[in-house]
Design a protein around this motif. Structure first.
Motif, PDB file in Angstrom:
ATOM      1  N   VAL A  45      11.859  -7.646  -4.304  1.00 24.50           N
ATOM      2  CA  VAL A  45      10.924  -6.796  -5.019  1.00 24.50           C
ATOM      3  C   VAL A  45      10.350  -5.616  -4.142  1.00 24.50           C
ATOM      4  N   PRO A  46      10.594  -4.576  -4.674  1.00 26.54           N
ATOM      5  CA  PRO A  46      10.434  -3.204  -3.777  1.00 26.54           C
ATOM      6  C   PRO A  46       8.658  -3.367  -3.180  1.00 26.54           C
ATOM      7  N   PHE A  47       8.150  -3.097  -2.268  1.00 29.35           N
ATOM      8  CA  PHE A  47       6.866  -3.530  -1.835  1.00 29.35           C
ATOM      9  C   PHE A  47       6.464  -2.012  -1.040  1.00 29.35           C
ATOM     10  N   ILE A  48       5.112  -1.991  -1.331  1.00 28.35           N
ATOM     11  CA  ILE A  48       4.319  -0.924  -0.712  1.00 28.35           C
ATOM     12  C   ILE A  48       3.027  -1.543  -0.131  1.00 28.35           C
ATOM     13  N   PHE A  49       2.772  -1.399   0.959  1.00 30.29           N
ATOM     14  CA  PHE A  49       1.584  -2.212   1.470  1.00 30.29           C
ATOM     15  C   PHE A  49       0.274  -1.312   1.219  1.00 30.29           C
ATOM     16  N   LYS A  50      -0.928  -1.682   0.869  1.00 30.00           N
ATOM     17  CA  LYS A  50      -2.063  -1.294   0.544  1.00 30.00           C
ATOM     18  C   LYS A  50      -3.355  -1.781   1.266  1.00 30.00           C
ATOM     19  N   SER A  51      -4.061  -1.080   1.964  1.00 27.19           N
ATOM     20  CA  SER A  51      -5.476  -1.452   2.339  1.00 27.19           C
ATOM     21  C   SER A  51      -6.356  -0.175   2.416  1.00 27.19           C
ATOM     22  N   SER A  52      -7.649  -0.390   2.346  1.00 27.52           N
ATOM     23  CA  SER A  52      -8.225   0.706   2.231  1.00 27.52           C
ATOM     24  C   SER A  52      -9.132   0.771   3.806  1.00 27.52           C
ATOM     25  N   PHE A  53      -9.172   2.157   4.164  1.00 25.27           N
ATOM     26  CA  PHE A  53      -9.911   2.461   5.390  1.00 25.27           C
ATOM     27  C   PHE A  53     -11.582   2.554   5.058  1.00 25.27           C
ATOM     28  N   ASP A  54     -11.985   2.752   3.806  1.00 26.51           N
ATOM     29  CA  ASP A  54     -13.212   2.733   3.469  1.00 26.51           C
ATOM     30  C   ASP A  54     -13.575   2.252   2.207  1.00 26.51           C
ATOM     31  N   LYS A  55     -14.372   1.591   1.713  1.00 29.97           N
ATOM     32  CA  LYS A  55     -14.513   1.262   0.290  1.00 29.97           C
ATOM     33  C   LYS A  55     -16.313   2.002   0.039  1.00 29.97           C
ATOM     34  N   LEU A 106     -13.260   7.566  -9.620  1.00 29.83           N
ATOM     35  CA  LEU A 106     -13.194   9.003  -9.438  1.00 29.83           C
ATOM     36  C   LEU A 106     -11.885   9.920 -10.184  1.00 29.83           C
ATOM     37  N   CYS A 107     -11.285   9.276 -10.967  1.00 31.34           N
ATOM     38  CA  CYS A 107     -10.112   9.875 -11.586  1.00 31.34           C
ATOM     39  C   CYS A 107     -10.229  11.152 -12.538  1.00 31.34           C
ATOM     40  N   ARG A 108     -11.295  11.374 -12.603  1.00 32.69           N
ATOM     41  CA  ARG A 108     -11.792  12.923 -13.377  1.00 32.69           C
ATOM     42  C   ARG A 108     -12.316  13.794 -12.305  1.00 32.69           C
ATOM     43  N   GLN A 109     -12.448  13.368 -11.086  1.00 29.47           N
ATOM     44  CA  GLN A 109     -12.771  14.300 -10.113  1.00 29.47           C
ATOM     45  C   GLN A 109     -11.829  15.272  -9.904  1.00 29.47           C
ATOM     46  N   THR A 110     -11.873  16.526 -10.490  1.00 32.15           N
ATOM     47  CA  THR A 110     -10.899  17.582 -10.430  1.00 32.15           C
ATOM     48  C   THR A 110     -10.533  17.972  -8.906  1.00 32.15           C
ATOM     49  N   ASP A 111     -11.491  18.345  -8.006  1.00 31.54           N
ATOM     50  CA  ASP A 111     -11.305  18.818  -6.529  1.00 31.54           C
ATOM     51  C   ASP A 111     -10.385  17.502  -5.912  1.00 31.54           C
ATOM     52  N   LEU A 112     -10.782  16.534  -6.006  1.00 37.92           N
ATOM     53  CA  LEU A 112     -10.019  15.209  -5.599  1.00 37.92           C
ATOM     54  C   LEU A 112      -8.715  15.183  -5.968  1.00 37.92           C
ATOM     55  N   LEU A 113      -8.580  15.236  -7.271  1.00 40.50           N
ATOM     56  CA  LEU A 113      -6.976  15.282  -7.752  1.00 40.50           C
ATOM     57  C   LEU A 113      -6.228  16.275  -7.304  1.00 40.50           C
ATOM     58  N   ASP A 116      -6.481   4.515  -0.465  1.00 42.88           N
ATOM     59  CA  ASP A 116      -7.232   5.313  -1.474  1.00 42.88           C
ATOM     60  C   ASP A 116      -8.171   6.402  -0.721  1.00 42.88           C
ATOM     61  N   ILE A 117      -8.461   7.478  -1.436  1.00 42.66           N
ATOM     62  CA  ILE A 117      -9.273   8.573  -0.840  1.00 42.66           C
ATOM     63  C   ILE A 117     -10.513   8.610  -1.898  1.00 42.66           C
ATOM     64  N   HIS A 118     -11.777   9.203  -1.250  1.00 45.26           N
ATOM     65  CA  HIS A 118     -12.989   9.373  -2.058  1.00 45.26           C
ATOM     66  C   HIS A 118     -13.501  10.764  -1.822  1.00 45.26           C
ATOM     67  N   GLU A 119     -12.868  11.631  -1.140  1.00 43.54           N
ATOM     68  CA  GLU A 119     -13.438  13.167  -0.967  1.00 43.54           C
ATOM     69  C   GLU A 119     -12.118  13.710  -0.640  1.00 43.54           C
ATOM     70  N   PRO A 120     -12.132  15.002  -1.152  1.00 42.30           N
ATOM     71  CA  PRO A 120     -11.074  15.922  -1.124  1.00 42.30           C
ATOM     72  C   PRO A 120     -10.529  16.156   0.447  1.00 42.30           C
TER      73      PRO A 120
END
Length: 279
Positions: free
Chosen positions: A47-57, A115-122, A92-96
């Motif tokens: 199974v192709p694998f990518i590791f994920k964890s957040s530095f900030d929630k 945050l998926c509608r935040q234009t500057d972040l996208l 994941d990121i929360h600020e541009p």
């Protein structure tokens, strides 16, 4: 479906891709141990694998909840996973401004559902040139994601993944409409199913989010049958003691058995689809 390279992982239709790891970085030791174990498991199963964890929630229910080690320390730890274990990493990121900083380490950037509608972040994420995994908000339909896609494409980036993670149903509850997977696949980009956030009970424990991890496996099975190209799962060695999202995370020692079943389902679906085209 558009194929793309994420680090050393190719996402195509030969096998579903798995994005997995603890919700938030709790310690360097934990992250290295979980990443190593997940690499071993996915390697055995192909199974192709990518590791994920957040530095900030940044969207915790309570102001007193643990958020993570911060961007500098968090990225240092993720870089160690990437370098020592040769595993692509995503966060994941929360600020541009975080997009450019994270892009120095990660192989893919993830946009949280809220945050998926935040234009500057996208736009900031798109401009890094990295693949962008965008979680569909709990309040959006699949078709609403066209506007989200357009914002990323406008910045010259077409390495996009769309992630289904359930829709709000009343208070403190989510439901998953599997037709969202079908509808989002029509955009031509890979579709990810977030099997653990989909079983959340947002704010369900008053000062923290609740959840029901027993639903993770059946929903993941259904998502692959509906055509999902990848799965997202948060995995923890002791979810009941986790500092974030414990009630909906999968226990590390139960992952392999679950993935064995999911691999069989994916292969069966692919065989049926190929047979239907050849008849």
């Amino acid at each position: 479906m558009k194929t793309m390279k994420i680090g050393n992982v190719l996402i195509d239709q030969s096998m579903f891709m798995l994005i997995a790891g603890p919700c938030v970085i709790e310690s360097e030791t934990q992250i290295m141990e979980v990443a190593k174990k997940m690499k071993e498991i996915t390697g055995r199963l192909g199974v192709p694998f990518i590791f994920k964890s957040s530095f900030d929630k940044a969207n915790r229910t309570s102001a007193h909840s643990y958020r993570g080690p911060g961007i500098d320390e968090g990225l240092r730890i993720l870089k160690r996973v990437k370098d020592e274990l040769n595993i692509p990493v995503v966060t994941d990121i929360h600020e541009p401004y975080q997009a450019e900083v994270a892009a120095e380490v990660v192989d893919m950037i993830q946009i949280p559902a809220f945050l998926c509608r935040q234009t500057d972040l996208l736009t900031a994420a798109a401009k890094t040139g990295l693949p962008v995994n965008i979680k569909k908000a709990q309040f959006l339909s699949a078709k609403d994601m066209m506007n989200v896609i357009t914002k990323v494409e406008a910045s010259g980036n077409e390495d996009i993944l769309l992630c289904e993670r359930g829709n709000t149903f009343g208070y403190n509850n989510l439901v998953v409409d599997m037709t969202n997977i079908i509808e989002m696949k029509k955009f031509g980009y890979p579709v990810v199913f977030d099997a653990t956030h989909s079983v959340q009970k947002p704010g369900g424990n008053l000062t923290s989010t609740g959840g029901n991890r027993e639903y993770v496996e059946p929903l993941a099975k259904a998502a692959l049958a509906a055509g999902a190209d990848a799965l997202f799962m948060e995995v923890h060695e002791a979810p009941d003691n986790a500092k974030s999202d414990g009630p909906n995370m999968v226990k590390l020692d139960e992952v392999e058995m679950m993935l064995q079943k999911l691999v069989k389902i994916y292969k069966a679906v692919q065989e049926v689809e190929q047979h239907s085209y050849s008849v």
